[in-house]
Design an enzyme around this catalytic site. Sequence first.
Site, PDB file in Angstrom:
ATOM      1  N   HIS A 161       0.811  -1.219   0.000  1.00  0.00           N
ATOM      2  CA  HIS A 161       0.000   0.000   0.000  1.00  0.00           C
ATOM      3  C   HIS A 161       0.846   1.271   0.000  1.00  0.00           C
ATOM      4  CE1 HIS A 161      -3.301  -2.565   2.164  1.00  0.00           C
ATOM      5  NE2 HIS A 161      -3.215  -2.839   0.882  1.00  0.00           N
ATOM      6  N   HIS A 175      -7.080  -0.310   2.961  1.00  0.00           N
ATOM      7  CA  HIS A 175      -6.447  -0.708   1.701  1.00  0.00           C
ATOM      8  C   HIS A 175      -6.761   0.447   0.741  1.00  0.00           C
ATOM      9  CE1 HIS A 175      -6.122  -5.048   2.997  1.00  0.00           C
ATOM     10  NE2 HIS A 175      -6.876  -4.493   3.934  1.00  0.00           N
TER      11      HIS A 175
HETATM   12  C1  LIG Z   1      -0.790  -7.258  -5.248  1.00  0.00           C
HETATM   13  C2  LIG Z   1      -1.536  -6.062  -4.698  1.00  0.00           C
HETATM   14  C3  LIG Z   1      -2.590  -6.272  -3.815  1.00  0.00           C
HETATM   15  C4  LIG Z   1      -3.305  -5.181  -3.337  1.00  0.00           C
HETATM   16  N1  LIG Z   1      -4.446  -5.397  -2.632  1.00  0.00           N
HETATM   17  C5  LIG Z   1      -5.284  -4.371  -2.388  1.00  0.00           C
HETATM   18  C6  LIG Z   1      -6.582  -4.596  -1.884  1.00  0.00           C
HETATM   19  O1  LIG Z   1      -7.006  -5.736  -1.655  1.00  0.00           O
HETATM   20  N2  LIG Z   1      -7.384  -3.501  -1.665  1.00  0.00           N
HETATM   21  C7  LIG Z   1      -6.949  -2.230  -1.919  1.00  0.00           C
HETATM   22  O2  LIG Z   1      -7.701  -1.278  -1.658  1.00  0.00           O
HETATM   23  N3  LIG Z   1      -5.721  -1.989  -2.402  1.00  0.00           N
HETATM   24  C8  LIG Z   1      -4.900  -3.032  -2.689  1.00  0.00           C
HETATM   25  N4  LIG Z   1      -3.693  -2.797  -3.264  1.00  0.00           N
HETATM   26  C9  LIG Z   1      -3.272  -1.394  -3.477  1.00  0.00           C
HETATM   27  C10 LIG Z   1      -4.049  -0.687  -4.586  1.00  0.00           C
HETATM   28  O3  LIG Z   1      -4.330  -1.574  -5.639  1.00  0.00           O
HETATM   29  C11 LIG Z   1      -3.211   0.505  -5.072  1.00  0.00           C
HETATM   30  O4  LIG Z   1      -2.955   1.371  -3.982  1.00  0.00           O
HETATM   31  C12 LIG Z   1      -3.905   1.338  -6.159  1.00  0.00           C
HETATM   32  O5  LIG Z   1      -4.449   0.502  -7.142  1.00  0.00           O
HETATM   33  C13 LIG Z   1      -2.897   2.291  -6.770  1.00  0.00           C
HETATM   34  O6  LIG Z   1      -3.458   2.971  -7.867  1.00  0.00           O
HETATM   35  P1  LIG Z   1      -2.563   3.945  -8.758  1.00  0.00           P
HETATM   36  O7  LIG Z   1      -3.451   4.504  -9.791  1.00  0.00           O
HETATM   37  O8  LIG Z   1      -1.829   4.874  -7.879  1.00  0.00           O
HETATM   38  O9  LIG Z   1      -1.435   3.017  -9.399  1.00  0.00           O
HETATM   39  P2  LIG Z   1      -1.585   1.752 -10.332  1.00  0.00           P
HETATM   40  O10 LIG Z   1      -2.957   1.217 -10.305  1.00  0.00           O
HETATM   41  O11 LIG Z   1      -0.483   0.833  -9.978  1.00  0.00           O
HETATM   42  O12 LIG Z   1      -1.381   2.333 -11.794  1.00  0.00           O
HETATM   43  C14 LIG Z   1      -0.162   2.777 -12.313  1.00  0.00           C
HETATM   44  C15 LIG Z   1      -0.161   2.428 -13.786  1.00  0.00           C
HETATM   45  O13 LIG Z   1       0.862   3.154 -14.441  1.00  0.00           O
HETATM   46  C16 LIG Z   1       1.570   2.289 -15.284  1.00  0.00           C
HETATM   47  N5  LIG Z   1       2.907   2.852 -15.414  1.00  0.00           N
HETATM   48  C17 LIG Z   1       3.840   2.997 -14.454  1.00  0.00           C
HETATM   49  N6  LIG Z   1       4.943   3.578 -14.956  1.00  0.00           N
HETATM   50  C18 LIG Z   1       4.674   3.827 -16.255  1.00  0.00           C
HETATM   51  C19 LIG Z   1       5.426   4.407 -17.304  1.00  0.00           C
HETATM   52  N7  LIG Z   1       6.667   4.826 -17.114  1.00  0.00           N
HETATM   53  N8  LIG Z   1       4.853   4.514 -18.543  1.00  0.00           N
HETATM   54  C20 LIG Z   1       3.585   4.078 -18.754  1.00  0.00           C
HETATM   55  N9  LIG Z   1       2.845   3.493 -17.791  1.00  0.00           N
HETATM   56  C21 LIG Z   1       3.382   3.379 -16.562  1.00  0.00           C
HETATM   57  C22 LIG Z   1       1.524   0.955 -14.568  1.00  0.00           C
HETATM   58  O14 LIG Z   1       1.822  -0.119 -15.432  1.00  0.00           O
HETATM   59  C23 LIG Z   1       0.117   0.953 -14.035  1.00  0.00           C
HETATM   60  O15 LIG Z   1      -0.800   0.452 -14.965  1.00  0.00           O
HETATM   61  C24 LIG Z   1      -2.925  -3.857  -3.714  1.00  0.00           C
HETATM   62  C25 LIG Z   1      -1.847  -3.655  -4.579  1.00  0.00           C
HETATM   63  C26 LIG Z   1      -1.161  -4.745  -5.089  1.00  0.00           C
HETATM   64  C27 LIG Z   1      -0.038  -4.509  -6.061  1.00  0.00           C
END
Ligand SMILES: Cc1cc2nc3c(=O)[nH]c(=O)nc-3n(C[C@H](O)[C@H](O)[C@H](O)COP(=O)(O)OP(=O)(O)OC[C@H]3O[C@@H](n4cnc5c(N)ncnc54)[C@H](O)[C@@H]3O)c2cc1C
Length: 591
Positions: free
Chosen positions: A524, A568
């Site tokens: 997280h 989460h």
């Molecule tokens: C295995 C796992 C289990 C989890 N379990 C839970 C849960 O049960 N409940 C919950 O609430 N949260 C959970 N989380 C946390 C939650 O999913 C994340 O906090 C949230 O999804 C983050 O969203 P975000 O948009 O910040 O990043 P992300 O959803 O990670 O999106 C970032 C995106 O940017 C892309 N990216 C990165 N760098 C580049 C680049 N240079 N060029 C182009 N694209 C790029 C990535 O590929 C990705 O698709 C979990 C996370 C993981 C990994």
Amino acid sequence: ATYDKPDDVPNIDWDFIIVGGGTAGSVLANRLSENSQFNVLVLEAGPTNRKVTDSIVPGLEGELANTLYDWNYTTIPQRGLNNRSLTLRRGHILGGSSSINGMIYTRGSSSDYNRFAEYSGDPGWGWDNIQQYLRKHEKFEDPVDNHNTTGQYDPAIHSTTGRVPVTLPGFSFPQVDRLAIQASEQLGGDFQYNEDMNSGTPLGLGWVQYTIGHDGTRSSAATAYLDDKARARKNLHIVTNSRVTRVLPDPNTKALTIRTVEVRVSETSNPVKFTASKEVILSGGTIGTPFILMHSGIANADKLRESGIKPLLDNRSVGRNLSDHFFFEVSFNVVPNSLDLGHWGNLSGDPALRAEALQIWNKNRTGPYVEPVPYAHLAWTRLANNITEKFGDPSSGPNSAHLEFRMGAVSPTAYDVIAVVVSPVSRKSTSNYPWITIMMLGAPGGTLAIGSNNPFDEPMIDPGFYTSDFDLVAAREALRSAFTFASAPVFQNVITGVAVPFTNATTDSEIDNILRNITGTGLHPIGTASMSPQGANWGVVDPDLTVKNVTGLRIVDASVMPFVPCAHPQVATYVIAERAADLIRSAWKRT
Ligand SMILES: Cc1cc2nc3c(=O)[nH]c(=O)nc-3n(C[C@H](O)[C@H](O)[C@H](O)COP(=O)(O)OP(=O)(O)OC[C@H]3O[C@@H](n4cnc5c(N)ncnc54)[C@H](O)[C@@H]3O)c2cc1C
């Protein structure tokens, strides 16, 4: 339209370019392209989510680790964890981490959001104002097994009209569920029953909710916001397998203006550039976003120079302030056959049972695979006042938790124990930004993984677990609470004692050593491009999420959260993205 390489993208005048089609990026892609006047380009490093069975079937979530769909990050060796490095999973797939996560749906406490508001000086991030975004985001549905949900959640606080299907467990072990509820009744106090932990007051024990639909499939940002209807929009273009390596300044403006991105498919491929007329929005997540900023020259200028990167903007907060939850598991041995797990008792250990579970899921979307590891209950508790008085209170307020317990007759490896997974909320230091944790650009005297100036190198991630006294004290208290839970009279003829590795540990130092050996990341991480008040000389983005001292660049993802919520964090991420879409639309309505 969707493309699987940047060369195929037509030559269009882009209004918005979204870097990262993850949790937040997918929300923005949908909401911004609702206005047919806006041409929106999404650049995602990973492949499509479509037809990825392990992402679609909730019970196969574990199979996604260490695959093409995971960035497979590793932290630097953790001093507080006997120098172990931890695997840090992040989604590398359309939908980002929401396509590979554990699907637990928790909003956090009202004060988590009110603290965002107070800290940033923008009441719009507060609990009252974000209700409208929760409603736009959530679509509560009946559980897969259509069981009677009376008293298991509070319908009044849930939306049935948003986009992301959410539901209660649709497969359960009724006897095990009864044990948890009875333990809650017997113990009261910290474990008193809470009908709905998503009301803004999460404390107590209640039923878990998941981002899973009535159809027993995972709902991710990609399935919910990049559905067929959105993909059919003429003004929305999504390209996968496109890694943004840098954002580039406009050479013709005096003030730093950034509206161009550089994309590469692989380390050896030629860079392709795309330019937006309105904004580039970074949604690369807590690791990806500061990584791009650093490679673009936006970070601590001294550290950048040491890595051979020409500074564009000296911002010492980029990549700092990473906060995460840590977790460990406590298992209790049980009297043989005292848990009624029916046919599925050895699901995790028996490949034949797993094949059968998948067959049932394929046939009618039921059975144990309608959930990830089936923990039916969570409990959220606070540490005692004498601890927070001594070490400071990292939580957002008295209705907010320090500890989370996930309880069930399951552990990731076995079904024949009572397992309690404990996630203490990690310490957040009290002053601004002292907690460097993505140390991509060098710990004092250290060497850098990206000293080569190569954006295809690994970032150096340092969550810093157990480097403060608070962490170990909190973890020990969490362990004691797990023992308290297991001591409920209802477990008298069930639990025989704590399992390894805690069986013979008695002194604090023995316990600490075990904790250092088994603690992992809660997955997280947040906060590496945190918001701060408008005009503050610390922080990375203003409360409207525009990057400080840059024109044309915004950040919308989990990295902007100044504090990790007691939850989460996917819901908070969705909410931030929903509100950001409104902020962006209204900013461009005015011009
Ligand atoms: C295995 C796992 C289990 C989890 N379990 C839970 C849960 O049960 N409940 C919950 O609430 N949260 C959970 N989380 C946390 C939650 O999913 C994340 O906090 C949230 O999804 C983050 O969203 P975000 O948009 O910040 O990043 P992300 O959803 O990670 O999106 C970032 C995106 O940017 C892309 N990216 C990165 N760098 C580049 C680049 N240079 N060029 C182009 N694209 C790029 C990535 O590929 C990705 O698709 C979990 C996370 C993981 C990994």
